[in-house]
Design an enzyme around this catalytic site. Structure first.
Site, PDB file in Angstrom:
ATOM      1  N   HIS A 188       0.814  -1.216   0.000  1.00  0.00           N
ATOM      2  CA  HIS A 188       0.000   0.000   0.000  1.00  0.00           C
ATOM      3  C   HIS A 188       0.851   1.272   0.000  1.00  0.00           C
ATOM      4  O   HIS A 188       0.465   2.285   0.590  1.00  0.00           O
ATOM      5  CB  HIS A 188      -0.973   0.004   1.189  1.00  0.00           C
ATOM      6  CG  HIS A 188      -1.756  -1.267   1.309  1.00  0.00           C
ATOM      7  ND1 HIS A 188      -2.746  -1.616   0.404  1.00  0.00           N
ATOM      8  CD2 HIS A 188      -1.676  -2.288   2.193  1.00  0.00           C
ATOM      9  CE1 HIS A 188      -3.243  -2.791   0.743  1.00  0.00           C
ATOM     10  NE2 HIS A 188      -2.609  -3.224   1.810  1.00  0.00           N
ATOM     11  N   CYS A 189       2.003   1.214  -0.656  1.00  0.00           N
ATOM     12  CA  CYS A 189       2.929   2.353  -0.700  1.00  0.00           C
ATOM     13  C   CYS A 189       3.235   2.844   0.709  1.00  0.00           C
ATOM     14  O   CYS A 189       3.307   4.048   0.975  1.00  0.00           O
ATOM     15  CB  CYS A 189       2.366   3.491  -1.557  1.00  0.00           C
ATOM     16  SG  CYS A 189       2.211   3.076  -3.302  1.00  0.00           S
TER      17      CYS A 189
END
Length: 406
Positions: free
Chosen positions: A363-364
Protein backbone atom coordinates in the site's frame (compact mmCIF):
# COMPACT_ATOMS: atom_id res chain seq x y z
CA UNK A 1 -30.05 15.99 -2.31
CA UNK A 2 -30.72 13.77 0.71
CA UNK A 3 -28.72 10.60 1.26
CA UNK A 4 -30.36 7.83 -0.77
CA UNK A 5 -28.14 4.77 -1.11
CA UNK A 6 -30.25 3.42 -3.96
CA UNK A 7 -30.00 6.70 -5.87
CA UNK A 8 -26.27 7.00 -5.23
CA UNK A 9 -25.59 3.48 -6.48
CA UNK A 10 -27.61 4.15 -9.61
CA UNK A 11 -25.36 7.14 -10.32
CA UNK A 12 -22.28 4.87 -10.69
CA UNK A 13 -22.54 2.82 -13.91
CA UNK A 14 -19.73 0.39 -13.04
CA UNK A 15 -21.61 -0.92 -10.00
CA UNK A 16 -24.01 -2.79 -12.30
CA UNK A 17 -21.31 -5.02 -13.79
CA UNK A 18 -20.35 -8.54 -12.82
CA UNK A 19 -16.86 -9.88 -12.08
CA UNK A 20 -16.23 -13.61 -12.41
CA UNK A 21 -19.94 -14.23 -12.63
CA UNK A 22 -20.68 -12.32 -9.42
CA UNK A 23 -22.03 -8.81 -8.83
CA UNK A 24 -19.14 -6.44 -8.31
CA UNK A 25 -18.46 -5.51 -4.69
CA UNK A 26 -15.99 -2.66 -5.07
CA UNK A 27 -14.11 -2.27 -1.79
CA UNK A 28 -11.07 -0.46 -3.17
CA UNK A 29 -12.12 3.19 -3.20
CA UNK A 30 -9.14 4.24 -1.06
CA UNK A 31 -6.97 3.34 -4.06
CA UNK A 32 -9.30 5.08 -6.49
CA UNK A 33 -13.02 5.76 -6.27
CA UNK A 34 -15.51 4.98 -9.00
CA UNK A 35 -17.02 7.85 -10.99
CA UNK A 36 -20.65 8.97 -11.09
CA UNK A 37 -22.35 9.69 -14.38
CA UNK A 38 -22.32 13.43 -13.63
CA UNK A 39 -18.51 13.44 -13.55
CA UNK A 40 -18.15 11.25 -16.64
CA UNK A 41 -20.56 13.43 -18.59
CA UNK A 42 -18.97 16.70 -17.46
CA UNK A 43 -15.63 15.72 -18.95
CA UNK A 44 -17.21 14.22 -22.07
CA UNK A 45 -19.36 17.32 -22.62
CA UNK A 46 -16.30 19.55 -22.48
CA UNK A 47 -14.53 17.53 -25.15
CA UNK A 48 -17.68 17.26 -27.28
CA UNK A 49 -18.74 20.88 -27.25
CA UNK A 50 -16.31 23.20 -25.47
CA UNK A 51 -12.72 22.09 -25.87
CA UNK A 52 -9.98 24.63 -26.54
CA UNK A 53 -6.59 25.52 -25.11
CA UNK A 54 -6.94 27.86 -22.16
CA UNK A 55 -5.20 31.21 -21.55
CA UNK A 56 -4.38 33.90 -24.08
CA UNK A 57 -6.96 32.77 -26.63
CA UNK A 58 -9.13 35.59 -27.93
CA UNK A 59 -11.72 33.31 -29.50
CA UNK A 60 -14.89 32.27 -27.71
CA UNK A 61 -14.04 28.62 -27.11
CA UNK A 62 -10.72 29.50 -25.48
CA UNK A 63 -12.25 32.24 -23.34
CA UNK A 64 -15.06 29.94 -22.23
CA UNK A 65 -12.66 27.10 -21.38
CA UNK A 66 -10.46 29.47 -19.38
CA UNK A 67 -13.48 30.79 -17.48
CA UNK A 68 -14.67 27.26 -16.69
CA UNK A 69 -11.24 26.21 -15.48
CA UNK A 70 -10.84 29.24 -13.23
CA UNK A 71 -14.36 28.69 -11.89
CA UNK A 72 -13.20 25.29 -10.62
CA UNK A 73 -10.28 26.98 -8.87
CA UNK A 74 -12.84 29.09 -7.03
CA UNK A 75 -14.96 25.98 -6.43
CA UNK A 76 -11.99 24.12 -4.96
CA UNK A 77 -11.25 27.04 -2.64
CA UNK A 78 -14.85 26.91 -1.43
CA UNK A 79 -14.70 23.12 -1.03
CA UNK A 80 -11.90 23.30 1.55
CA UNK A 81 -12.68 26.87 2.71
CA UNK A 82 -9.47 28.43 1.47
CA UNK A 83 -9.38 32.19 1.91
CA UNK A 84 -8.64 32.89 -1.75
CA UNK A 85 -8.87 31.04 -5.09
CA UNK A 86 -5.26 32.13 -5.65
CA UNK A 87 -4.24 29.74 -2.86
CA UNK A 88 -5.23 26.80 -5.09
CA UNK A 89 -2.76 25.18 -7.50
CA UNK A 90 -3.87 22.55 -10.00
CA UNK A 91 -1.51 19.56 -9.90
CA UNK A 92 -1.64 16.02 -11.30
CA UNK A 93 -2.37 14.62 -7.86
CA UNK A 94 -1.23 14.55 -4.26
CA UNK A 95 2.14 13.05 -5.23
CA UNK A 96 2.99 15.83 -7.66
CA UNK A 97 1.77 18.44 -5.20
CA UNK A 98 4.09 17.20 -2.46
CA UNK A 99 6.98 17.09 -4.92
CA UNK A 100 6.16 20.66 -5.96
CA UNK A 101 6.38 21.83 -2.35
CA UNK A 102 9.58 19.87 -1.74
CA UNK A 103 11.28 21.18 -4.88
CA UNK A 104 10.06 24.79 -4.66
CA UNK A 105 9.52 25.70 -1.02
CA UNK A 106 11.87 23.01 0.28
CA UNK A 107 14.85 23.80 -1.93
CA UNK A 108 14.57 27.51 -1.10
CA UNK A 109 14.02 27.10 2.65
CA UNK A 110 16.05 24.08 3.83
CA UNK A 111 19.82 24.06 4.27
CA UNK A 112 22.44 21.80 5.80
CA UNK A 113 21.75 21.48 9.51
CA UNK A 114 18.01 22.02 9.16
CA UNK A 115 15.54 19.20 9.69
CA UNK A 116 12.00 18.17 8.84
CA UNK A 117 9.67 15.58 10.34
CA UNK A 118 7.50 12.87 8.79
CA UNK A 119 5.54 10.15 10.56
CA UNK A 120 5.94 6.40 10.42
CA UNK A 121 2.47 5.97 8.91
CA UNK A 122 3.01 8.08 5.78
CA UNK A 123 2.38 7.02 2.20
CA UNK A 124 5.61 6.88 0.19
CA UNK A 125 4.48 10.09 -1.54
CA UNK A 126 4.92 11.89 1.78
CA UNK A 127 8.28 10.26 2.54
CA UNK A 128 10.34 9.92 -0.64
CA UNK A 129 10.20 13.59 -1.80
CA UNK A 130 11.47 14.64 1.64
CA UNK A 131 14.24 12.03 1.56
CA UNK A 132 15.28 13.40 -1.82
CA UNK A 133 15.14 16.97 -0.49
CA UNK A 134 17.32 16.06 2.48
CA UNK A 135 19.82 14.35 0.18
CA UNK A 136 20.03 17.53 -1.93
CA UNK A 137 20.28 20.01 0.93
CA UNK A 138 22.03 18.14 3.72
CA UNK A 139 18.99 18.50 5.98
CA UNK A 140 17.98 15.76 8.42
CA UNK A 141 14.80 13.69 8.15
CA UNK A 142 13.25 12.85 11.51
CA UNK A 143 10.44 10.36 12.11
CA UNK A 144 7.54 10.56 14.55
CA UNK A 145 6.85 6.93 15.58
CA UNK A 146 3.51 5.18 15.96
CA UNK A 147 1.96 2.96 18.61
CA UNK A 148 0.99 -0.66 18.05
CA UNK A 149 -2.66 0.39 17.77
CA UNK A 150 -1.85 2.58 14.77
CA UNK A 151 -1.95 5.97 16.48
CA UNK A 152 0.87 8.48 16.49
CA UNK A 153 3.13 8.87 19.52
CA UNK A 154 2.22 12.54 19.75
CA UNK A 155 3.88 12.94 23.14
CA UNK A 156 7.21 12.62 21.31
CA UNK A 157 6.53 15.41 18.82
CA UNK A 158 7.77 18.34 20.96
CA UNK A 159 11.12 16.65 21.58
CA UNK A 160 11.60 16.05 17.83
CA UNK A 161 11.30 19.77 17.06
CA UNK A 162 14.03 22.33 17.62
CA UNK A 163 15.04 25.73 16.27
CA UNK A 164 16.21 24.12 12.99
CA UNK A 165 12.96 22.22 12.29
CA UNK A 166 11.34 23.69 9.18
CA UNK A 167 8.41 21.40 8.35
CA UNK A 168 6.18 18.62 9.65
CA UNK A 169 4.63 16.49 6.88
CA UNK A 170 1.74 14.39 8.16
CA UNK A 171 -1.22 12.48 6.77
CA UNK A 172 -4.72 13.53 7.77
CA UNK A 173 -5.95 9.92 7.51
CA UNK A 174 -3.72 6.86 7.12
CA UNK A 175 -4.25 5.11 3.80
CA UNK A 176 -3.52 1.76 5.48
CA UNK A 177 -4.82 1.95 9.04
CA UNK A 178 -7.64 4.46 8.68
CA UNK A 179 -6.23 6.40 11.62
CA UNK A 180 -7.62 9.94 11.64
CA UNK A 181 -4.93 12.07 13.18
CA UNK A 182 -5.87 15.05 15.40
CA UNK A 183 -4.61 17.41 12.74
CA UNK A 184 -5.70 20.69 14.31
CA UNK A 185 -3.88 19.85 17.55
CA UNK A 186 -0.79 18.66 15.67
CA UNK A 187 -0.68 21.87 13.64
CA UNK A 188 -1.08 24.01 16.76
CA UNK A 189 1.79 22.17 18.47
CA UNK A 190 4.03 22.59 15.43
CA UNK A 191 3.18 26.26 14.99
CA UNK A 192 4.02 26.96 18.64
CA UNK A 193 7.53 25.77 17.76
CA UNK A 194 7.61 27.84 14.56
CA UNK A 195 7.29 24.78 12.32
CA UNK A 196 5.19 24.79 9.16
CA UNK A 197 2.85 21.88 8.47
CA UNK A 198 1.98 20.05 5.25
CA UNK A 199 -1.08 17.79 5.41
CA UNK A 200 -1.66 14.90 3.01
CA UNK A 201 -5.45 14.95 2.76
CA UNK A 202 -5.82 12.33 0.02
CA UNK A 203 -7.76 9.97 2.32
CA UNK A 204 -9.80 12.64 4.13
CA UNK A 205 -11.67 14.96 1.79
CA UNK A 206 -14.13 12.35 0.51
CA UNK A 207 -15.22 11.35 4.01
CA UNK A 208 -15.90 14.65 5.78
CA UNK A 209 -15.63 18.41 5.46
CA UNK A 210 -12.15 19.91 5.53
CA UNK A 211 -11.66 23.56 6.54
CA UNK A 212 -8.08 24.63 5.91
CA UNK A 213 -8.57 27.97 7.62
CA UNK A 214 -9.86 26.31 10.79
CA UNK A 215 -7.00 23.79 10.67
CA UNK A 216 -4.52 26.62 10.00
CA UNK A 217 -2.33 24.27 7.93
CA UNK A 218 0.31 25.79 5.69
CA UNK A 219 -0.15 23.24 2.89
CA UNK A 220 -2.99 20.80 2.18
CA UNK A 221 -3.19 18.36 -0.73
CA UNK A 222 -5.65 15.90 -2.23
CA UNK A 223 -6.30 13.97 -5.44
CA UNK A 224 -9.38 14.12 -7.62
CA UNK A 225 -9.58 10.42 -8.40
CA UNK A 226 -10.20 9.47 -4.76
CA UNK A 227 -12.95 12.12 -4.58
CA UNK A 228 -15.04 10.44 -7.31
CA UNK A 229 -13.32 12.64 -9.90
CA UNK A 230 -10.95 11.83 -12.77
CA UNK A 231 -7.33 10.74 -12.63
CA UNK A 232 -4.53 13.15 -13.41
CA UNK A 233 -5.83 16.11 -11.41
CA UNK A 234 -5.42 17.19 -7.82
CA UNK A 235 -5.26 20.23 -5.59
CA UNK A 236 -2.41 21.87 -3.71
CA UNK A 237 -3.52 24.48 -1.20
CA UNK A 238 -0.91 26.81 0.28
CA UNK A 239 -1.33 29.96 2.32
CA UNK A 240 -1.11 33.00 0.06
CA UNK A 241 1.98 34.51 1.68
CA UNK A 242 3.84 31.21 1.40
CA UNK A 243 2.80 30.50 -2.18
CA UNK A 244 3.67 33.98 -3.43
CA UNK A 245 7.19 33.63 -2.02
CA UNK A 246 7.84 30.22 -3.58
CA UNK A 247 9.95 30.02 -6.76
CA UNK A 248 8.63 28.06 -9.75
CA UNK A 249 9.43 24.39 -10.01
CA UNK A 250 8.88 23.71 -13.73
CA UNK A 251 9.46 26.11 -16.58
CA UNK A 252 7.47 26.55 -19.76
CA UNK A 253 4.41 28.22 -21.14
CA UNK A 254 1.74 29.86 -18.96
CA UNK A 255 4.01 30.24 -15.89
CA UNK A 256 5.93 33.27 -17.15
CA UNK A 257 5.33 37.01 -17.19
CA UNK A 258 8.09 37.87 -19.68
CA UNK A 259 10.81 35.94 -21.51
CA UNK A 260 13.89 37.55 -23.04
CA UNK A 261 17.01 35.91 -24.39
CA UNK A 262 19.03 38.85 -23.12
CA UNK A 263 17.15 39.97 -20.00
CA UNK A 264 16.05 36.58 -18.72
CA UNK A 265 12.61 35.51 -17.56
CA UNK A 266 10.17 36.84 -15.01
CA UNK A 267 7.45 34.72 -13.45
CA UNK A 268 3.70 34.92 -13.42
CA UNK A 269 2.00 35.43 -10.09
CA UNK A 270 1.03 32.43 -8.01
CA UNK A 271 -0.74 30.08 -8.52
CA UNK A 272 -0.17 30.27 -12.28
CA UNK A 273 3.62 30.21 -11.96
CA UNK A 274 3.25 26.60 -10.77
CA UNK A 275 1.09 25.49 -13.72
CA UNK A 276 3.51 25.28 -16.63
CA UNK A 277 2.22 23.97 -19.94
CA UNK A 278 -1.24 23.05 -21.15
CA UNK A 279 -3.33 21.96 -18.17
CA UNK A 280 -5.66 18.99 -17.85
CA UNK A 281 -8.66 21.22 -18.48
CA UNK A 282 -11.13 18.38 -18.99
CA UNK A 283 -9.99 16.79 -15.74
CA UNK A 284 -10.28 20.09 -13.91
CA UNK A 285 -13.86 20.57 -15.11
CA UNK A 286 -14.73 17.00 -14.12
CA UNK A 287 -13.18 17.56 -10.68
CA UNK A 288 -15.49 20.52 -10.26
CA UNK A 289 -18.41 18.24 -11.11
CA UNK A 290 -17.21 15.73 -8.51
CA UNK A 291 -17.14 18.43 -5.83
CA UNK A 292 -20.65 19.50 -6.84
CA UNK A 293 -21.85 15.89 -6.67
CA UNK A 294 -20.39 15.28 -3.21
CA UNK A 295 -21.67 18.57 -1.85
CA UNK A 296 -25.16 17.91 -3.21
CA UNK A 297 -25.32 14.69 -1.19
CA UNK A 298 -23.67 16.41 1.76
CA UNK A 299 -20.39 15.46 3.38
CA UNK A 300 -22.10 15.28 6.77
CA UNK A 301 -24.55 12.73 5.35
CA UNK A 302 -21.72 10.78 3.75
CA UNK A 303 -19.71 10.79 6.97
CA UNK A 304 -22.67 9.59 9.05
CA UNK A 305 -23.47 6.76 6.63
CA UNK A 306 -19.86 5.61 6.29
CA UNK A 307 -19.33 5.71 10.05
CA UNK A 308 -22.33 3.43 10.53
CA UNK A 309 -21.10 1.10 7.78
CA UNK A 310 -17.61 0.99 9.29
CA UNK A 311 -19.03 -0.03 12.67
CA UNK A 312 -20.99 -2.76 10.89
CA UNK A 313 -17.99 -4.20 9.05
CA UNK A 314 -15.79 -4.20 12.16
CA UNK A 315 -18.50 -6.00 14.08
CA UNK A 316 -19.16 -8.58 11.36
CA UNK A 317 -15.46 -9.30 10.78
CA UNK A 318 -15.26 -10.68 14.31
CA UNK A 319 -16.86 -13.85 12.91
CA UNK A 320 -13.82 -14.57 10.71
CA UNK A 321 -11.33 -17.00 12.33
CA UNK A 322 -7.63 -16.05 12.47
CA UNK A 323 -8.27 -12.54 11.14
CA UNK A 324 -5.72 -9.93 12.17
CA UNK A 325 -6.99 -6.36 11.83
CA UNK A 326 -4.46 -3.53 11.98
CA UNK A 327 -5.08 -0.05 13.33
CA UNK A 328 -7.36 1.65 15.84
CA UNK A 329 -10.99 0.83 16.56
CA UNK A 330 -12.02 4.35 15.58
CA UNK A 331 -11.05 4.66 11.95
CA UNK A 332 -12.04 6.29 8.70
CA UNK A 333 -12.54 4.58 5.38
CA UNK A 334 -10.21 1.58 5.44
CA UNK A 335 -9.69 -1.77 7.17
CA UNK A 336 -6.31 -3.48 6.74
CA UNK A 337 -6.09 -7.15 7.66
CA UNK A 338 -4.39 -10.48 7.15
CA UNK A 339 -5.99 -13.93 7.29
CA UNK A 340 -3.94 -16.38 9.33
CA UNK A 341 -0.62 -17.28 7.75
CA UNK A 342 -1.85 -16.74 4.20
CA UNK A 343 -0.27 -14.11 1.98
CA UNK A 344 -2.42 -11.08 1.22
CA UNK A 345 -2.12 -11.71 -2.53
CA UNK A 346 -3.63 -15.18 -2.16
CA UNK A 347 -6.52 -13.88 -0.08
CA UNK A 348 -7.13 -11.03 -2.50
CA UNK A 349 -7.12 -13.41 -5.47
CA UNK A 350 -9.74 -15.63 -3.86
CA UNK A 351 -11.90 -12.61 -3.06
CA UNK A 352 -11.64 -11.45 -6.67
CA UNK A 353 -12.98 -14.85 -7.74
CA UNK A 354 -16.02 -14.03 -5.62
CA UNK A 355 -16.45 -10.63 -7.30
CA UNK A 356 -15.00 -8.71 -4.36
CA UNK A 357 -12.35 -6.07 -5.11
CA UNK A 358 -9.87 -5.30 -2.34
CA UNK A 359 -6.32 -3.96 -2.43
CA UNK A 360 -3.34 -6.15 -1.54
CA UNK A 361 0.35 -5.39 -1.04
CA UNK A 362 2.37 -2.85 0.91
CA UNK A 363 0.00 0.00 0.00
CA UNK A 364 2.93 2.35 -0.70
CA UNK A 365 3.71 2.21 3.02
CA UNK A 366 6.70 -0.14 3.38
CA UNK A 367 7.85 1.40 6.69
CA UNK A 368 4.42 0.58 8.12
CA UNK A 369 4.67 -3.02 6.89
CA UNK A 370 8.08 -3.26 8.53
CA UNK A 371 6.65 -1.91 11.80
CA UNK A 372 4.00 -4.64 11.87
CA UNK A 373 6.41 -7.31 10.67
CA UNK A 374 4.46 -8.33 7.56
CA UNK A 375 5.30 -8.16 3.84
CA UNK A 376 1.78 -7.16 2.83
CA UNK A 377 -1.81 -6.66 3.98
CA UNK A 378 -5.25 -6.87 2.47
CA UNK A 379 -7.19 -3.62 2.57
CA UNK A 380 -10.92 -3.17 2.19
CA UNK A 381 -12.08 0.42 1.87
CA UNK A 382 -15.54 1.90 2.14
CA UNK A 383 -17.24 4.60 0.12
CA UNK A 384 -20.68 6.15 0.16
CA UNK A 385 -21.92 3.62 -2.42
CA UNK A 386 -21.00 0.49 -0.46
CA UNK A 387 -23.65 -1.61 1.26
CA UNK A 388 -24.10 -3.97 4.19
CA UNK A 389 -24.72 -6.74 1.65
CA UNK A 390 -21.24 -6.16 0.19
CA UNK A 391 -19.80 -6.31 3.70
CA UNK A 392 -21.64 -9.59 4.28
CA UNK A 393 -20.14 -10.98 1.07
CA UNK A 394 -16.65 -9.95 2.21
CA UNK A 395 -17.12 -11.68 5.55
CA UNK A 396 -18.56 -14.81 3.93
CA UNK A 397 -15.72 -14.83 1.42
CA UNK A 398 -13.07 -14.65 4.13
CA UNK A 399 -14.73 -17.44 6.10
CA UNK A 400 -14.83 -19.55 2.95
CA UNK A 401 -11.15 -18.87 2.21
CA UNK A 402 -10.23 -19.85 5.76
CA UNK A 403 -12.06 -23.14 5.34
CA UNK A 404 -10.39 -23.82 2.00
CA UNK A 405 -6.85 -22.89 2.99
CA UNK A 406 -6.94 -23.78 6.66
Amino acid sequence: MSFSLQQIRSDFPVLTREVNGQPLAYLDSAASAQKPTAVIEAEAEFYRHGYAAVHRGIHTLSADATQRMEAVRTRAAQFINARLPEEIVFVRGTTEGINLVANSWGDSQLHAGDNLIVTAMEHHANIVPWQMLCARTGAELRVLPINQDGTLQLDKLPSLMDERTRLLAVTHVSNVLGTENPIADIIATAHQAGVKVLVDGAQAVMHHKVDVQALDCDFYLFSGHKLYGPTGIGILYAKEEILQAMPPWEGGGAMIATVSLTEGTTWAAAPWRFEAGTPNTGGIIALGAAMDYVDAIGLENIHDYERTLMAYVLRELQAVPDLQIYGPQERLGVIAFNLGKHHAYDVGSFLDNYGIAVRTGHHCAMPLMEFYGVPAMCRASLAMYNTEDEVDRLVAGLIRIHRLLG
